[in-house]
Enzyme design. Structure first.
Site, PDB file in Angstrom:
ATOM      1  N   ARG A   1      28.117  37.223  26.486  1.00 17.98           N
ATOM      2  CA  ARG A   1      29.307  37.006  27.301  1.00 17.98           C
ATOM      3  C   ARG A   1      29.274  35.563  27.799  1.00 17.98           C
ATOM      4  O   ARG A   1      28.198  35.064  28.152  1.00 17.98           O
ATOM      5  CB  ARG A   1      29.313  37.941  28.526  1.00 17.98           C
ATOM      6  CG  ARG A   1      29.662  39.375  28.242  1.00 17.98           C
ATOM      7  CD  ARG A   1      31.128  39.543  27.824  1.00 17.98           C
ATOM      8  NE  ARG A   1      31.490  40.933  27.614  1.00 17.98           N
ATOM      9  CZ  ARG A   1      31.450  41.542  26.429  1.00 17.98           C
ATOM     10  NH1 ARG A   1      31.069  40.889  25.353  1.00 17.98           N
ATOM     11  NH2 ARG A   1      31.816  42.804  26.322  1.00 17.98           N
TER      12      ARG A   1
ATOM     13  N   GLU B   1      37.848  33.080  27.674  1.00 20.24           N
ATOM     14  CA  GLU B   1      38.313  33.196  26.295  1.00 20.24           C
ATOM     15  C   GLU B   1      39.579  34.059  26.264  1.00 20.24           C
ATOM     16  O   GLU B   1      39.709  34.967  27.096  1.00 20.24           O
ATOM     17  CB  GLU B   1      37.205  33.794  25.408  1.00 20.24           C
ATOM     18  CG  GLU B   1      36.715  35.161  25.848  1.00 20.24           C
ATOM     19  CD  GLU B   1      35.548  35.662  25.022  1.00 20.24           C
ATOM     20  OE1 GLU B   1      34.542  34.956  24.903  1.00 20.24           O
ATOM     21  OE2 GLU B   1      35.673  36.785  24.504  1.00 20.24           O
TER      22      GLU B   1
ATOM     23  N   HIS C   1      34.865  34.954  19.227  1.00 16.47           N
ATOM     24  CA  HIS C   1      34.330  36.262  19.660  1.00 16.47           C
ATOM     25  C   HIS C   1      34.528  37.306  18.564  1.00 16.47           C
ATOM     26  O   HIS C   1      35.246  38.293  18.746  1.00 16.47           O
ATOM     27  CB  HIS C   1      34.992  36.731  20.965  1.00 16.47           C
ATOM     28  CG  HIS C   1      34.247  37.854  21.621  1.00 16.47           C
ATOM     29  ND1 HIS C   1      34.326  38.123  22.971  1.00 16.47           N
ATOM     30  CD2 HIS C   1      33.385  38.784  21.130  1.00 16.47           C
ATOM     31  CE1 HIS C   1      33.569  39.157  23.274  1.00 16.47           C
ATOM     32  NE2 HIS C   1      32.989  39.589  22.151  1.00 16.47           N
TER      33      HIS C   1
HETATM   34  C1  8YV Z   1      34.455  43.617  21.607  1.00 19.47           C
HETATM   35  C2  8YV Z   1      32.224  43.115  22.418  1.00 19.47           C
HETATM   36  O1  8YV Z   1      34.419  44.921  21.968  1.00 19.47           O
HETATM   37  O2  8YV Z   1      31.145  45.181  22.113  1.00 19.47           O
HETATM   38  C3  8YV Z   1      31.367  44.242  22.851  1.00 19.47           C
HETATM   39  O3  8YV Z   1      30.880  44.193  23.998  1.00 19.47           O
HETATM   40  O4  8YV Z   1      32.268  42.108  23.038  1.00 19.47           O
HETATM   41  C4  8YV Z   1      33.060  43.208  21.196  1.00 19.47           C
HETATM   42  O5  8YV Z   1      32.531  44.025  20.237  1.00 19.47           O
HETATM   43  C5  8YV Z   1      35.436  43.402  20.541  1.00 19.47           C
HETATM   44  O6  8YV Z   1      35.677  42.045  20.508  1.00 19.47           O
HETATM   45  C6  8YV Z   1      36.741  44.141  20.724  1.00 19.47           C
HETATM   46  O7  8YV Z   1      37.345  43.868  21.937  1.00 19.47           O
END
Ligand code: 8YV
Length: 313
Positions: free
Chosen positions: A233, A261, A279
């Site tokens: 993150r 982002e 991402h």
């Molecule tokens: C997002 C992610 O879920 O699993 C996570 O924590 O950051 C990603 O896999 C994906 O970008 C869909 O929103």
């Protein structure tokens, strides 16, 4: 049996929309903020939310849905959801762990190799017709370096396991030493880890507890020309300190996640020592399908009174 009201928040591919429409009485909204505009009777009968997105899902939003029983997050990281507020209201929260470990780890490796061997530059060099006229500059060796994993959870471990295949020396920092293969080196502090590695790979969970865990001090400990890799993150890193170190040319970075982002700090865009990704760590068809299936399985389990598959609260 009457199908129960589920609201899907976020942008889902067709296959998820179809599957949810078949299983539930489905309402879709693009953003959490749109919930307030829904017909109150519809809000009042909503039992479950399938959540996909990074906007904060807090108490006020939960209170728009008085019958809400479960928030099923699409993603392993659920830092956007106020779990304490959910718990206080008896709302369960689920996430999608494990199914994405391979893809996120693969993405970390791809970014590291791409930056180290200048793969995007090489591609541009060939396309621009420069190859017959110039030598492509030499780059740096990847195999055999020192890798430091910040947060040796499931994803951190999958990254470390891959790096073993590149004969890397594996260092890690986490709350306590873990059961790891012989030779992996535990560091009790993030600074201690940062000081000893060529690659600092951030695989922490997001949320208040890890806010700027990779602090200015940690970044200052990184050796000259070390690279910070973040697939967790944006909040885990002091981004101002990172940009300062990048602008000074002291370190490099490979980043899949950012603060704010997708509207990232524009200073990143002109830095040559950074590889930027949108991402996309879990972004394969196979994994996104698996994440959607797990999200729905959690909702179905809740609606039928079965144990949740992957609860977080
Ligand atoms: C997002 C992610 O879920 O699993 C996570 O924590 O950051 C990603 O896999 C994906 O970008 C869909 O929103």
């Amino acid at each position: 049996m009457k199908r129960q009201r589920v609201i899907a928040v976020g942008s889902y591919p067709e296959w998820d929309n179809e599957a949810m429409t078949q299983s539930f009485s489905l309402t879709t909204v693009a953003r959490l903020a749109d919930l307030a505009d829904l017909d109150p009777s519809l809000r009042h009968e909503t039992i479950a939310v399938a959540y996909k997105g990074g906007a904060a899902f807090g108490a006020e939003t939960m209170d728009l849905l008085p019958a809400l029983g479960v928030i099923a997050n699409f993603g392993v990281g659920y830092d956007a959801i106020d779990v304490d507020a959910a718990r206080a209201r008896g709302i369960r929260v689920t996430n999608t762990p494990d199914v994405l470990n391979d893809d996120v780890a693969d993405t970390a490796l791809a970014m590291m190799l791409a930056l180290c061997r200048r793969i995007p530059d090489g591609d541009r060099f060939v396309r621009e017709g420069r190859w017959p006229k110039e030598d492509f500059p030499l780059n740096r060796k990847f195999s055999g370096g020192r890798a430091g994993i910040m947060g040796l959870g499931r994803i951190g471990r999958a990254i470390a396991d891959r790096l073993v295949g590149f004969s890397m020396e594996i260092h890690y920092h986490s709350r306590s030493a873990k059961e790891v293969p012989a030779g992996w080196i535990f560091h009790a502090t993030p600074e201690g880890l940062a000081a000893e590695v060529d690659w600092l790979v951030v695989a922490l969970v997001g949320g208040a507890a890890t806010e700027r865990y990779v602090s200015a001090e940690v970044i200052a400990c990184m050796p000259q020309d070390a690279v910070l890799v973040n697939i967790s993150r944006g909040t885990t890193v002091d981004e101002a300190a990172l940009i300062e170190a990048l602008e000074a040319g002291r370190i490099g970075a490979a980043l899949d996640v950012f603060r704010n982002e997708p509207d990232i700090d524009p200073r990143f865009l002109s830095l040559p020592n950074v590889l930027l990704q949108p991402h996309q760590g879990s972004g394969t068809v196979e994994t996104r399908r698996a994440m959607g299936e797990l999200q729905r399985a959690n909702i179905r389990a809740f609606l039928t009174g079965e144990p949740l598959l992957t609860p977080v609260a």
